[in-house]
Design a protein around this motif. Structure first.
Motif, mmCIF file in Angstrom:
data_model
loop_
_atom_site.group_PDB
_atom_site.id
_atom_site.type_symbol
_atom_site.label_atom_id
_atom_site.label_comp_id
_atom_site.label_asym_id
_atom_site.label_seq_id
_atom_site.Cartn_x
_atom_site.Cartn_y
_atom_site.Cartn_z
ATOM 1 N N TYR A 1 2.084 1.641 -3.530
ATOM 2 C CA TYR A 1 0.961 2.071 -4.365
ATOM 3 C C TYR A 1 0.639 3.543 -4.123
ATOM 4 O O TYR A 1 0.399 4.304 -5.067
ATOM 5 C CB TYR A 1 -0.259 1.188 -4.083
ATOM 6 C CG TYR A 1 -1.436 1.487 -4.973
ATOM 7 C CD1 TYR A 1 -1.411 1.137 -6.317
ATOM 8 C CD2 TYR A 1 -2.569 2.123 -4.481
ATOM 9 C CE1 TYR A 1 -2.487 1.412 -7.139
ATOM 10 C CE2 TYR A 1 -3.649 2.398 -5.307
ATOM 11 C CZ TYR A 1 -3.607 2.046 -6.624
ATOM 12 O OH TYR A 1 -4.657 2.325 -7.445
ATOM 13 N N LEU B 1 0.825 -1.209 0.000
ATOM 14 C CA LEU B 1 0.000 0.000 0.000
ATOM 15 C C LEU B 1 0.858 1.257 0.000
ATOM 16 O O LEU B 1 0.505 2.258 -0.636
ATOM 17 C CB LEU B 1 -0.951 0.005 1.196
ATOM 18 C CG LEU B 1 -2.153 -0.912 1.078
ATOM 19 C CD1 LEU B 1 -2.960 -0.914 2.368
ATOM 20 C CD2 LEU B 1 -3.027 -0.501 -0.082
ATOM 21 N N TRP C 1 -6.995 -1.001 -5.600
ATOM 22 C CA TRP C 1 -6.139 -1.812 -4.733
ATOM 23 C C TRP C 1 -6.942 -2.850 -3.960
ATOM 24 O O TRP C 1 -6.372 -3.806 -3.433
ATOM 25 C CB TRP C 1 -5.345 -0.918 -3.785
ATOM 26 C CG TRP C 1 -6.188 -0.216 -2.774
ATOM 27 C CD1 TRP C 1 -6.824 0.974 -2.897
ATOM 28 C CD2 TRP C 1 -6.494 -0.684 -1.447
ATOM 29 N NE1 TRP C 1 -7.507 1.281 -1.764
ATOM 30 C CE2 TRP C 1 -7.319 0.280 -0.853
ATOM 31 C CE3 TRP C 1 -6.149 -1.821 -0.727
ATOM 32 C CZ2 TRP C 1 -7.805 0.129 0.442
ATOM 33 C CZ3 TRP C 1 -6.637 -1.954 0.566
ATOM 34 C CH2 TRP C 1 -7.456 -0.983 1.129
#
Length: 70
Positions: A23, A20, A53
């Motif tokens: 990303y 994450l 995601w």
């Protein structure tokens, strides 16, 4: 019925946080070019980027709990 925790849960959480973070960095780098687009287009792009995601998350959580990808 009690299940003992496995190594997959802490490794999975660390992996999820790392993925994450990467990303988020990629999306933030794209914010400059996206910022020059019309507001409605920006809105659609950020909604898509904010939810995309989640697509692999279900299988990843299943793997963390069971060790299987399905």
């Amino acid at each position: 019925m009690r299940k003992d925790p496995t190594w997959r849960i802490p490794v999975g959480i660390l992996g999820l946080l790392g993925a994450l973070a990467i990303y988020a960095l990629l999306v933030s780098r794209a914010a400059g070019p996206i910022g020059g687009l019309p507001v409605l287009v920006q809105t659609v792009i950020y909604i898509v980027l904010g939810t995309i995601w989640l697509l692999p998350l279900r299988r990843f959580l299943i793997w963390m709990e069971t060790g299987r990808w399905r």
